[in-house]
Enzyme design. Structure first.
Site, PDB file in Angstrom:
ATOM      1  N   THR A 151      47.593  -3.855 -34.544  1.00  0.00           N
ATOM      2  CA  THR A 151      47.964  -4.458 -33.252  1.00  0.00           C
ATOM      3  C   THR A 151      46.803  -3.264 -32.364  1.00  0.00           C
ATOM      4  O   THR A 151      45.512  -4.756 -32.454  1.00  0.00           O
ATOM      5  CB  THR A 151      49.390  -4.295 -32.681  1.00  0.00           C
ATOM      6  OG1 THR A 151      48.804  -2.445 -32.947  1.00  0.00           O
ATOM      7  CG2 THR A 151      50.832  -4.308 -33.039  1.00  0.00           C
ATOM      8  N   LYS A 175      50.009   1.690 -39.614  1.00  0.00           N
ATOM      9  CA  LYS A 175      49.458   0.552 -38.315  1.00  0.00           C
ATOM     10  C   LYS A 175      49.478   2.015 -37.469  1.00  0.00           C
ATOM     11  O   LYS A 175      50.881   2.577 -37.166  1.00  0.00           O
ATOM     12  CB  LYS A 175      49.652  -0.752 -37.966  1.00  0.00           C
ATOM     13  CG  LYS A 175      51.084  -0.828 -38.090  1.00  0.00           C
ATOM     14  CD  LYS A 175      51.836  -0.119 -36.928  1.00  0.00           C
ATOM     15  CE  LYS A 175      50.906  -0.639 -35.278  1.00  0.00           C
ATOM     16  NZ  LYS A 175      51.458  -0.377 -33.846  1.00  0.00           N
ATOM     17  N   THR A 186      54.876   7.731 -35.649  1.00  0.00           N
ATOM     18  CA  THR A 186      54.599   7.058 -34.683  1.00  0.00           C
ATOM     19  C   THR A 186      53.627   5.688 -35.469  1.00  0.00           C
ATOM     20  O   THR A 186      52.738   5.649 -34.729  1.00  0.00           O
ATOM     21  CB  THR A 186      54.014   7.681 -33.035  1.00  0.00           C
ATOM     22  OG1 THR A 186      54.626   9.017 -33.171  1.00  0.00           O
ATOM     23  CG2 THR A 186      54.881   6.793 -32.295  1.00  0.00           C
TER      24      THR A 186
END
Length: 368
Positions: A151, A175, A186
Site C-alpha cells: 500500500t 507488507k 502490524t
C-alpha cells in the site's frame, strides 16, 4: 513445492470517493491440495476487519485451507454492518474456491485485506477479475505477490531459506509501513514452506517467533485493525532428522528480517533504532523499557535530528521503570549508544568528543 501465486490489478472508483481513480491488486496464493498444517496470529485491536474475523473462525475450527486471497487499497474494516463486510469477504473466498476448482467450495480460502479503513470493498469488481488471476498463476516466485500486497510501502519485502538434505524451502513476504505498533504484527505476513511440519509445531513456532520479532517493532505506536501473520505448509517435502530444529531457526530468521524490513520501510522513516535491553527483572519489563524508548516522541525527535541527547534516553528509562518496576534496583543501570557508554554508576560519562562520535554514528548508521 505445492504452491502457486497470481496477481492482477484493476482500476475502480471507491464508493466513498467516486471522483478517485484507484488501483486495487488482487492476489491469490493457491495450494495443490488442501492442508490442515497452517497457523496464524491476528491483531488484538478491538475493531478487527472482516477478514480477521473469518480467519480466526477458520483457525479455531481447524479447517483445512487450499488458498489465500489478498486485496490491497481497502481493508474491509467497519464498512457498514459487520455482516456486510463478512459477506463481501466470504463472497470473494467462495468465488476463488469455485474458479480455482478447490476440493472444498467453502471454508477453504483464507482472506486478507489491507488499506483504507472504513471504505467498502468494490465487491463486484473484485469478483470479476478473479478468473483473470487464475490465468496469471505461476510457481516460480513469490515476488509478484510481495509487490501486489503493498500500500504505502516503498519497496517489497521478501525473505527465504533452504532447509535440510531434501532441500525444503521457507519463503516469507510482508507488507507494512504505517500503523506499525504490533500487538501481534502490524501488517500482513505470509510465510510458506514445503517442509512437512506438524500443525501443532507450526502453531508453537509461529507464536514464539512472532513474540520476539514482529511484536518488538514500532514505527508510529498505532496497532492496525488488519494484522495477520499466516504460516502454511504444503507438506511436499518429508522432514528428516533435525529438520524441524533447522526450520524453527530459519523461521525466526525470516520473521526477524521481515520485521526489520518493515521498520526500515516505515512511512517517513529516515532512521532505524535497535534497542537492546539486558539485565532487566523480567522479559516483560525489558520489553516495556524497549518499547518505551522507541515510542518516546522526544527521543525519536532527537534521533531524527542526529542529536545524541542522552538525557532523553535516561528520562524514558526512568519513567518506564517507575511505572512497571518502581522497586527495582537501578544503581547498576548502564546506557550506551552503540558501543559508547554514556551513563554508568549513576552518572553521565559524556564529553564533546564522545558526542561528536555518537552524532556521526547516528548520521551514518543504518541501525543504532
Amino acid at each position: 513445492k505445492g504452491f502457486s501465486v497470481g496477481t492482477i490489478g484493476f482500476t475502480f472508483h471507491p464508493e466513498e470517493m467516486p471522483s478517485m481513480n484507484a488501483i486495487m491488486n488482487v492476489t491469490v496464493i493457491a495450494l495443490e491440495e488442501p492442508t490442515s498444517k497452517w497457523a496464524a496470529v491476528f491483531t488484538k485491536n478491538l475493531f478487527p476487519g472482516a477478514p480477521v474475523l473469518i480467519g480466526r473462525s477458520l483457525l479455531s475450527s481447524g479447517s483445512a485451507i487450499q488458498g489465500i486471497v489478498i486485496n490491497n487499497k481497502i481493508s474491509n474494516v467497519c464498512s457498514g454492518s459487520e455482516q456486510s463486510g463478512i459477506h463481501a469477504s466470504e463472497s470473494i473466498c467462495s468465488t476463488v474456491a469455485k474458479e480455482f476448482e478447490f476440493e472444498q467450495k467453502s471454508n477453504t480460502v483464507f482472506p486478507s485485506s489491507t488499506g483504507v479503513i472504513g471504505w467498502k470493498l468494490p465487491l463486484q469488481d473484485i469478483l470479476k477479475v478473479i478468473p483473470s488471476v487464475k490465468t496469471k498463476m505461476q510457481s516460480k516466485s513469490l515476488f509478484p505477490a510481495s509487490l501486489s500486497i503493498m500500500t504505502t510501502d516503498r519497496y517489497p519485502k521478501l525473505r527465504g531459506k533452504k532447509i535440510g538434505k531434501n532441500v525444503a524451502k521457507i519463503v516469507g513476504i510482508a507488507k507494512g509501513a504505517g500503523m506499525i505498533e504490533p500487538n501481534m504484527a502490524t501488517m500482513l505476513v505470509y510465510i510458506l514452506t514445503d517442509l512437512d511440519v506438524p500443525k501443532e509445531a507450526l502453531k508453537q513456532m509461529l507464536n514464539k517467533c512472532v513474540g520476539t520479532t514482529f511484536n518488538c517493532i514500532s514505527v508510529d505506536s498505532d496497532t492496525s485493525t488488519s494484522d495477520t501473520v499466516v504460516l502454511v505448509s504444503s507438506a511436499k517435502v518429508a522432514a528428516e532428522e533435525n529438520d524441524l530444529e533447522q526450520f524453527e531457526t530459519a523461521l525466526l530468521e525470516i520473521c526477524s528480517n521481515l520485521a526489520e524490513d518493515v521498520v526500515r520501510n516505515g512511512e517517513g522513516t529516515a532512521h532505524v533504532i535497535k534497542v537492546q535491553v539486558t539485565g532487566a527483572p523480567s522479559p516483560t519489563v525489558a520489553r516495556k523499557v524497549g518499547k518505551g524508548i522507541i515510542n518516546s516522541p522526544l527521543f525519536k525527535c532527537a534521533v531524527a535530528g542526529n542529536d545524541p541527547n542522552v538525557g532523553r534516553l535516561l528520562a524514558v528509562v526512568g519513567r518506564v521503570m517507575a511505572d512497571v518496576e518502581p522497586l527495582a534496583d537501578i544503581a547498576k543501570t548502564k546506557l550506551s549508544f552503540g558501543e559508547n557508554v554514556v551513563f554508568e554508576n549513576a552518572q553521565f560519562s559524556i564529553n564533546s568528543s564522545l558526542e561528536e562520535k555518537i552524532y556521526k554514528q547516528m548520521k551514518t548508521s543504518e541501525i543504532l
